[in-house]
Motif scaffolding. Structure first.
Motif, mmCIF file in Angstrom:
data_model
loop_
_atom_site.group_PDB
_atom_site.id
_atom_site.type_symbol
_atom_site.label_atom_id
_atom_site.label_comp_id
_atom_site.label_asym_id
_atom_site.label_seq_id
_atom_site.Cartn_x
_atom_site.Cartn_y
_atom_site.Cartn_z
ATOM 1 N N HIS A 72 -3.450 9.202 19.445
ATOM 2 C CA HIS A 72 -4.821 9.731 19.483
ATOM 3 C C HIS A 72 -5.693 8.900 20.436
ATOM 4 O O HIS A 72 -6.447 9.461 21.248
ATOM 5 N N ARG A 73 -5.601 7.580 20.331
ATOM 6 C CA ARG A 73 -6.474 6.725 21.140
ATOM 7 C C ARG A 73 -6.150 6.835 22.628
ATOM 8 O O ARG A 73 -7.043 6.713 23.467
ATOM 9 N N VAL A 74 -4.882 7.094 22.973
ATOM 10 C CA VAL A 74 -4.542 7.286 24.390
ATOM 11 C C VAL A 74 -5.006 8.672 24.848
ATOM 12 O O VAL A 74 -5.623 8.797 25.907
ATOM 13 N N VAL A 75 -4.737 9.700 24.038
ATOM 14 C CA VAL A 75 -5.160 11.061 24.401
ATOM 15 C C VAL A 75 -6.677 11.120 24.583
ATOM 16 O O VAL A 75 -7.180 11.745 25.511
ATOM 17 N N SER A 76 -7.418 10.430 23.712
ATOM 18 C CA SER A 76 -8.884 10.463 23.800
ATOM 19 C C SER A 76 -9.439 9.400 24.762
ATOM 20 O O SER A 76 -10.638 9.175 24.806
ATOM 21 N N LYS A 77 -8.554 8.778 25.521
ATOM 22 C CA LYS A 77 -8.908 7.833 26.589
ATOM 23 C C LYS A 77 -9.623 6.559 26.111
ATOM 24 O O LYS A 77 -10.316 5.914 26.872
ATOM 25 N N GLU A 78 -9.440 6.204 24.824
ATOM 26 C CA GLU A 78 -10.003 4.944 24.339
ATOM 27 C C GLU A 78 -9.170 3.763 24.845
ATOM 28 O O GLU A 78 -9.688 2.684 25.068
ATOM 29 N N ILE A 79 -7.874 4.002 24.976
ATOM 30 C CA ILE A 79 -6.961 3.015 25.553
ATOM 31 C C ILE A 79 -6.041 3.772 26.503
ATOM 32 O O ILE A 79 -5.993 5.011 26.466
ATOM 33 N N SER A 80 -5.325 3.041 27.366
ATOM 34 C CA SER A 80 -4.486 3.769 28.311
ATOM 35 C C SER A 80 -2.990 3.548 28.109
ATOM 36 O O SER A 80 -2.207 4.445 28.397
ATOM 37 N N ARG A 81 -2.590 2.364 27.618
ATOM 38 C CA ARG A 81 -1.144 2.112 27.518
ATOM 39 C C ARG A 81 -0.795 1.334 26.249
ATOM 40 O O ARG A 81 -1.537 0.454 25.828
ATOM 41 N N VAL A 82 0.384 1.661 25.706
ATOM 42 C CA VAL A 82 0.864 1.033 24.473
ATOM 43 C C VAL A 82 2.285 0.513 24.698
ATOM 44 O O VAL A 82 3.138 1.242 25.215
ATOM 45 N N LEU A 83 2.514 -0.728 24.293
ATOM 46 C CA LEU A 83 3.843 -1.339 24.350
ATOM 47 C C LEU A 83 4.330 -1.523 22.917
ATOM 48 O O LEU A 83 3.638 -2.124 22.099
ATOM 49 N N ILE A 84 5.503 -0.979 22.615
ATOM 50 C CA ILE A 84 6.086 -1.105 21.283
ATOM 51 C C ILE A 84 7.381 -1.898 21.426
ATOM 52 O O ILE A 84 8.308 -1.469 22.114
ATOM 53 N N ILE A 85 7.404 -3.070 20.797
ATOM 54 C CA ILE A 85 8.560 -3.958 20.885
ATOM 55 C C ILE A 85 9.292 -3.946 19.551
ATOM 56 O O ILE A 85 8.684 -4.155 18.500
ATOM 57 N N VAL A 86 10.596 -3.695 19.615
ATOM 58 C CA VAL A 86 11.413 -3.567 18.411
ATOM 59 C C VAL A 86 12.701 -4.382 18.560
ATOM 60 O O VAL A 86 13.119 -4.661 19.673
ATOM 61 N N PRO A 87 13.327 -4.737 17.431
ATOM 62 C CA PRO A 87 14.514 -5.590 17.522
ATOM 63 C C PRO A 87 15.794 -4.898 17.983
ATOM 64 O O PRO A 87 16.671 -5.554 18.550
ATOM 65 N N THR A 88 15.936 -3.589 17.747
ATOM 66 C CA THR A 88 17.223 -2.942 18.036
ATOM 67 C C THR A 88 17.068 -1.664 18.842
ATOM 68 O O THR A 88 16.041 -0.992 18.793
ATOM 69 N N ARG A 89 18.144 -1.328 19.554
ATOM 70 C CA ARG A 89 18.178 -0.087 20.328
ATOM 71 C C ARG A 89 18.008 1.127 19.427
ATOM 72 O O ARG A 89 17.340 2.089 19.789
ATOM 73 N N GLU A 90 18.661 1.066 18.243
ATOM 74 C CA GLU A 90 18.613 2.200 17.312
ATOM 75 C C GLU A 90 17.170 2.481 16.881
ATOM 76 O O GLU A 90 16.728 3.625 16.878
ATOM 77 N N LEU A 91 16.436 1.417 16.528
ATOM 78 C CA LEU A 91 15.048 1.587 16.103
ATOM 79 C C LEU A 91 14.197 2.103 17.267
ATOM 80 O O LEU A 91 13.356 2.989 17.086
ATOM 81 N N ALA A 92 14.432 1.590 18.460
ATOM 82 C CA ALA A 92 13.688 2.059 19.633
ATOM 83 C C ALA A 92 13.906 3.564 19.829
ATOM 84 O O ALA A 92 12.951 4.309 20.066
ATOM 85 N N SER A 93 15.142 4.004 19.695
ATOM 86 C CA SER A 93 15.457 5.435 19.850
ATOM 87 C C SER A 93 14.799 6.274 18.762
ATOM 88 O O SER A 93 14.298 7.377 19.032
ATOM 89 N N GLN A 94 14.782 5.754 17.524
ATOM 90 C CA GLN A 94 14.130 6.484 16.424
ATOM 91 C C GLN A 94 12.630 6.631 16.694
ATOM 92 O O GLN A 94 12.051 7.698 16.463
ATOM 93 N N ILE A 95 12.011 5.554 17.191
ATOM 94 C CA ILE A 95 10.570 5.600 17.479
ATOM 95 C C ILE A 95 10.295 6.598 18.600
ATOM 96 O O ILE A 95 9.335 7.363 18.537
ATOM 97 N N GLN A 96 11.169 6.605 19.606
ATOM 98 C CA GLN A 96 11.035 7.565 20.715
ATOM 99 C C GLN A 96 11.076 9.000 20.175
ATOM 100 O O GLN A 96 10.279 9.848 20.582
ATOM 101 N N THR A 97 11.981 9.264 19.249
ATOM 102 C CA THR A 97 12.099 10.598 18.652
ATOM 103 C C THR A 97 10.814 10.974 17.910
ATOM 104 O O THR A 97 10.295 12.080 18.075
ATOM 105 N N GLU A 98 10.292 10.047 17.104
ATOM 106 C CA GLU A 98 9.036 10.290 16.384
ATOM 107 C C GLU A 98 7.883 10.497 17.370
ATOM 108 O O GLU A 98 7.046 11.387 17.186
ATOM 109 N N PHE A 99 7.843 9.655 18.395
ATOM 110 C CA PHE A 99 6.808 9.766 19.425
ATOM 111 C C PHE A 99 6.804 11.178 20.008
ATOM 112 O O PHE A 99 5.751 11.799 20.157
ATOM 113 N N ASN A 100 7.993 11.700 20.310
ATOM 114 C CA ASN A 100 8.090 13.033 20.913
ATOM 115 C C ASN A 100 7.567 14.122 19.986
ATOM 116 O O ASN A 100 7.038 15.130 20.460
#
Length: 176
Positions: A72-100
């Motif tokens: 929401h904050r990126v879409v509404s231009k309150e912020i422009s970029r978000v970095l999400i750091i996670v411990p494993t590839r599997e979790l990163a892929s799960q977050i990507q799926t949720e993000f989509n």
């Protein structure tokens, strides 16, 4: 004798959160109506741009608790970029799926930066200046060392499962 744990009564409903209409549609499409305790408490603070430290068990909706307000904050231009750091590839892929799911029809894009996948593809993905970058510490630092990513370009950073990252020996990488 078994004692039932008291059910949680949320303060908010997803429909009440002040997020753009398309995100509300995406939340409803996901089947979410009532937020879990972590979502109920974290989303309002994150929508206001506050720093949040949260702890909750697996399966309680932590990912949605940070993705929904940050999208929401990126879409509404309150912020422009978000970095999400996670411990494993599997979790990163799960977050990507949720993000989509939550970013559907918002024109936001992301880059998945994890080991075991083509670094060239990730560099190309980063060159498009995605709003969200999701990755593991080692690969993110490798990409930064080749100037493919600039950590200073992010307005918001999520350290997901930071305790696990410390347990896995990523403390130096996270401090970096």
């Amino acid at each position: 004798e078994t004692v039932a744990s008291p059910s949680y009564t949320p303060v908010n409903k997803f429909a009440d959160f002040k997020v753009v209409e398309q995100i509300k549609k995406n939340i409803a499409e996901r089947g979410y109506v009532n937020p879990t305790p972590i979502q109920d408490k974290a989303i309002p603070s994150l929508l206001l741009g506050k720093d949040v430290i949260a702890s909750a068990n697996t399966g309680t909706g932590k990912t949605a608790a940070f993705l929904i307000p940050l999208i929401h904050r990126v879409v509404s231009k309150e912020i422009s970029r978000v970095l999400i750091i996670v411990p494993t590839r599997e979790l990163a892929s799960q977050i990507q799926t949720e993000f989509n799911i939550f970013r559907f029809k918002t024109n936001l894009n992301s880059a998945l930066c994890i080991g075991g996948m083509s670094v060239g593809m990730q560099i190309r993905s980063l060159s498009k200046n995605p709003a969200f970058v999701i990755g593991t510490p080692g690969r993110l630092i490798d990409l930064e060392s080749t100037n493919s990513i600039d950590f200073k370009s992010f307005d918001a950073i999520v350290l997901d499962e930071v305790d696990t990252m410390f347990d896995m020996g990523f403390i130096t990488d996270i401090k970096y």
